[in-house]
Design a protein around this motif. Structure first.
Motif, short mmCIF file in Angstrom:
data_model
loop_
_atom_site.label_atom_id
_atom_site.label_comp_id
_atom_site.label_asym_id
_atom_site.label_seq_id
_atom_site.Cartn_x
_atom_site.Cartn_y
_atom_site.Cartn_z
N PRO A 15 0.81 -1.23 0.00
CA PRO A 15 0.00 0.00 0.00
C PRO A 15 0.84 1.27 0.00
O PRO A 15 0.33 2.35 -0.32
N ARG A 16 2.11 1.16 0.33
CA ARG A 16 2.98 2.35 0.31
C ARG A 16 3.52 2.66 -1.09
O ARG A 16 4.11 3.73 -1.30
N HIS A 17 3.35 1.72 -2.02
CA HIS A 17 3.95 1.86 -3.34
C HIS A 17 3.48 3.14 -4.05
O HIS A 17 4.30 3.93 -4.55
N GLY A 18 2.17 3.34 -4.12
CA GLY A 18 1.63 4.52 -4.80
C GLY A 18 2.07 5.82 -4.16
O GLY A 18 2.56 6.74 -4.85
N PRO A 19 1.93 5.97 -2.82
CA PRO A 19 2.36 7.21 -2.17
C PRO A 19 3.86 7.49 -2.35
O PRO A 19 4.25 8.65 -2.50
N ILE A 20 4.67 6.41 -2.31
CA ILE A 20 6.11 6.62 -2.51
C ILE A 20 6.39 7.15 -3.92
O ILE A 20 7.16 8.10 -4.11
N ARG A 21 5.75 6.53 -4.92
CA ARG A 21 5.97 6.98 -6.30
C ARG A 21 5.52 8.42 -6.48
O ARG A 21 6.20 9.22 -7.13
N ARG A 22 4.41 8.78 -5.90
CA ARG A 22 3.92 10.14 -6.01
C ARG A 22 4.89 11.13 -5.37
O ARG A 22 5.21 12.17 -5.93
N ARG A 23 5.36 10.76 -4.17
CA ARG A 23 6.28 11.65 -3.47
C ARG A 23 7.60 11.78 -4.24
O ARG A 23 8.18 12.87 -4.30
N GLU A 24 8.09 10.70 -4.82
CA GLU A 24 9.35 10.73 -5.56
C GLU A 24 9.27 11.68 -6.76
O GLU A 24 10.25 12.32 -7.11
N VAL A 25 8.10 11.76 -7.37
CA VAL A 25 7.92 12.71 -8.48
C VAL A 25 7.80 14.13 -7.95
O VAL A 25 8.48 15.05 -8.41
N LEU A 26 6.93 14.32 -6.95
CA LEU A 26 6.66 15.66 -6.45
C LEU A 26 7.88 16.33 -5.80
O LEU A 26 8.01 17.56 -5.85
N LYS A 27 8.78 15.53 -5.25
CA LYS A 27 9.93 16.15 -4.58
C LYS A 27 10.81 16.92 -5.56
O LYS A 27 11.53 17.85 -5.17
N ASN A 28 10.78 16.55 -6.86
CA ASN A 28 11.61 17.22 -7.86
C ASN A 28 10.84 18.23 -8.71
O ASN A 28 11.37 18.76 -9.68
N THR A 29 9.56 18.48 -8.35
CA THR A 29 8.79 19.50 -9.07
C THR A 29 9.15 20.87 -8.52
O THR A 29 9.72 21.00 -7.43
N LEU A 30 8.79 21.90 -9.27
CA LEU A 30 9.14 23.27 -8.89
C LEU A 30 8.53 23.64 -7.53
O LEU A 30 9.13 24.41 -6.78
N GLY A 31 7.36 23.08 -7.21
CA GLY A 31 6.70 23.43 -5.95
C GLY A 31 7.49 23.04 -4.72
O GLY A 31 7.25 23.58 -3.64
N ASN A 32 8.46 22.13 -4.86
CA ASN A 32 9.25 21.67 -3.71
C ASN A 32 10.67 22.22 -3.72
O ASN A 32 11.48 21.85 -2.89
N LEU A 33 10.98 23.09 -4.65
CA LEU A 33 12.35 23.59 -4.80
C LEU A 33 12.43 25.05 -4.41
O LEU A 33 11.51 25.83 -4.66
N THR A 34 13.56 25.44 -3.84
CA THR A 34 13.76 26.84 -3.46
C THR A 34 15.24 27.17 -3.52
O THR A 34 16.09 26.31 -3.29
N PRO A 35 15.59 28.43 -3.82
CA PRO A 35 17.01 28.81 -3.82
C PRO A 35 17.51 29.05 -2.39
O PRO A 35 16.76 29.50 -1.53
N LEU A 36 18.79 28.73 -2.18
CA LEU A 36 19.38 28.86 -0.85
C LEU A 36 20.87 29.13 -1.00
O LEU A 36 21.48 28.76 -2.01
N THR A 37 21.45 29.79 0.00
CA THR A 37 22.89 30.04 -0.05
C THR A 37 23.64 28.72 0.15
O THR A 37 23.13 27.81 0.79
#
Length: 622
Positions: free
Chosen positions: A532-554
């Protein structure tokens, strides 16, 4: 036309004057590419002589193309224009000048006297203007003063005349000294090192061997033209390989030969038109794809593309230029050069990518995304009669096209043909936002189309961008979105160039970031398909690299946050990401820290906010 082999000494010894025409390129030989090889060859011949061996074969150094300036006149010094080969002749003269200065330091004054006639005309009875006619070679106007000093002055006097070219210890500054001075200094140092290898008694012999090697063992093919010969045709034939000449060198010679035939004022053309291109900026090497050429060749290609609305191959630049001039039928060479000069300022602005304004912003982006294929389109817009606000909007649309296609994962392979097609469309229909949009209206294909607002919004929400878009480009996109997040009261206007990209939900999230519902993923985040964790893991693995999860930092802040949880945890030492982010000067990080939790739904919500800003920043053409 006559072509005969001559010893270098024979070419230089008799009273004569060699004039480098005003349109020829400035001195361009460098130590690494030409001078070291030349000195090594001369030194090898000199060592043969010192060893008592008869020189083996003469060393041929290519051709020199000479055009007599007027008919021979008794009682005067013959004058020849150097149509081709000025780099060789000027180098021989610089070498002889260095040898003569070396001779001044030896106890044998005869060598100095013997070398002078290869540099100077000494019979004043043949001269109407002795100051002008004294030197055997008259360099092009940009090198003339320095070359005169190289021939007339010694080492100490040259240091005093050109203090900015030397360090305080007397050594030459390669980065600041002009190429003729660097060549003289290199030959002078090498000649002195060579003559000092043996005892003092042998120094004159060693310098004599070096002088004889150049003047007797080296030969050039001297091609002397008749009045009926076409200098440009011969020049093109000799340089058909093109290894040492930029295409623009061929163009320059063609332009000024035609100006001479039309009896236009070549001095005025050089001073008011072509002198723009004599600055070092144009000679610097640039890269487009895998091709490396002097900037001026790329500029010529962009100019021709902008003018004819068709793709111009870098390998056929000169032929394209000749065809362009023939078909355009300019009323004068001055009018022809006006076209080239007209684009020069825009090209420099695109390369420099400095300052402020719509063109500077576009230039920065095109440099980051390596899209110089858009330059002809920018040329056409900049040269048009559209008002400045219209031009600014068009620059933004070019920027939008590149950014939107990058975020939507669309190919860049057709950029060259796409931008050329738009150039042709604008030239035919006028330069405006309407004609720009119409150029894309009938091109819905994947390789060309302009992504819509809905497509951009979807790509920002669902498409992985990290490691898909190169880091420098992704950092640029995030930086522009950061600027768009600020209001008029923000004091920090610019962005640091060393910003890194931080995943808010980290790459390695399994330890501190439970899945929705509180379950934990294994460290490697690999589970069976029926888990049952397969789907949520796949979704999170994609979303972590989308623009919504990225930010600039020093750079210092990025490793400090690492894989920490978003909010404080009892089992984690140190502050959480939510506690650390407000210390950043970036508004985007303050916005992230304002959230109580950071999960998939937060990432999607933030993606929506970023998409709205992106659509405003990079508008659609429709």
């Amino acid at each position: 036309m006559k072509a005969d082999p001559f010893q270098v000494g024979d070419v230089l010894k008799d009273p004569k004057r060699f004039i480098v025409p005003i349109y020829q390129r400035t001195y361009a030989w460098t130590q690494e590419r030409q001078l070291e090889k030349l000195f090594d060859s001369i030194e090898a011949k000199a060592r043969e002589r010192l060893a008592g061996a008869s020189p083996t074969y003469p060393h041929y150094m290519g051709a020199v193309l000479l055009s007599p300036r007027g008919k021979f006149t008794f009682g005067s010094i013959p004058v020849f224009d150097i149509v081709d080969g000025q780099q060789r002749l000027m180098t021989y003269q610089i070498f002889v000048a260095a040898l003569r200065d070396t001779a001044r330091s030896l106890p044998d004054p005869a060598l100095n006297d013997q070398l002078s006639p290869f540099l100077l005309n000494t019979d004043t009875r043949l001269m109407k203007e002795p100051k002008l006619e004294r030197l055997k070679l008259q360099a092009t106007q940009y090198d003339r003063g320095l070359f005169h000093d190289i021939v007339e002055l010694d080492r100490d006097a040259l240091r005093k005349r050109y203090p900015g070219a030397f360090f305080k210890n007397g050594k030459i500054r390669d980065s600041d000294a002009a190429l003729p001075l660097r060549a003289w200094w290199y030959f002078r140092d090498e000649a002195e090192a060579f003559v000092r290898e043996d005892g003092e008694a042998e120094r004159s012999n060693r310098l004599r061997a070096l002088s004889e090697a150049l003047l007797e063992d080296f030969r050039v093919i001297v091609i002397t033209m008749d009045e009926t010969d076409d200098a440009q045709v011969i020049f093109e034939t000799l340089n058909s390989g093109g290894e040492l000449l930029a295409a623009m060198d061929l163009v320059r010679n063609d332009v000024f030969h035609r100006a001479i035939r039309r009896e236009e004022d070549v001095e005025a053309l050089m001073e008011k038109r072509w002198s723009v291109f004599e600055d070092a900026f144009w000679k610097q090497e640039a890269t487009q794809g895998r091709i490396k050429k002097p900037r001026i060749d790329f500029f010529l290609a962009h100019t021709l593309t902008a003018e004819i609305g068709k793709e111009v191959l870098l390998t056929e630049l000169y032929a394209h230029h000749k065809s362009f001039v023939r078909e355009r039928r300019f009323v004068s060479v001055d009018a022809e050069l006006d076209v080239l000069v007209g684009y020069a300022t825009t090209y420099r602005a695109l390369v420099a990518a400095a300052g402020s304004g719509a063109l500077a912003d576009l230039a920065s982006q095109l440099n980051v995304f390596d899209v110089s294929t858009a330059y002809p389109l920018v040329f056409v817009i900049a040269a048009s009669e559209a008002d400045e606000s219209e031009k600014a909007d068009l620059y933004r649309l070019i920027s939008s096209y590149v950014i939107r296609r990058a975020l939507c994962g669309l190919t860049v392979k057709a950029y060259n043909t796409t931008f050329v097609r738009v150039v042709g469309h604008l030239r035919a229909n006028g330069v405006s936002r309407i004609t720009f949009a119409s150029a894309f209206a009938d091109s819905p294909g994947e390789t060309v189309r302009f992504p819509t607002d809905d497509e951009l919004r979807t790509a920002i929400a669902t498409r992985a961008q990290y490691e898909i878009i190169p880091t420098l480009r992704l950092r640029y996109i995030l930086g522009e979105l950061e600027k768009a997040s600020r209001d008029a009261y923000d004091e920090v206007l610019g962005l640091r160039e060393d910003l890194t990209i931080e995943h808010v939900l980290p790459n390695e999230w399994a330890e501190h970031w439970p899945l929705p519902g509180g379950t934990k993923a294994p460290p490697d985040r690999l589970v069976a398909a029926d888990d049952p964790r397969h789907g949520p893991i796949r979704r999170r693995e994609v979303l972590k690299n989308t623009l919504g999860n990225l930010t600039p930092l020093t750079p210092s802040g990025n490793p400090r946050l690492g894989n920490r949880p978003f909010t404080a945890k009892d089992d984690v030492v140190g502050i959480s990401k939510r506690e650390a982010l407000p210390t950043s000067l970036l508004e985007m990080n303050h916005e992230i820290a304002a959230h109580g939790e950071w999960d998939e739904e937060t990432i999607i919500a933030r993606a929506g906010i970023l998409a709205t800003r992106a659509i405003a920043l990079w508008p659609s053409s429709y």
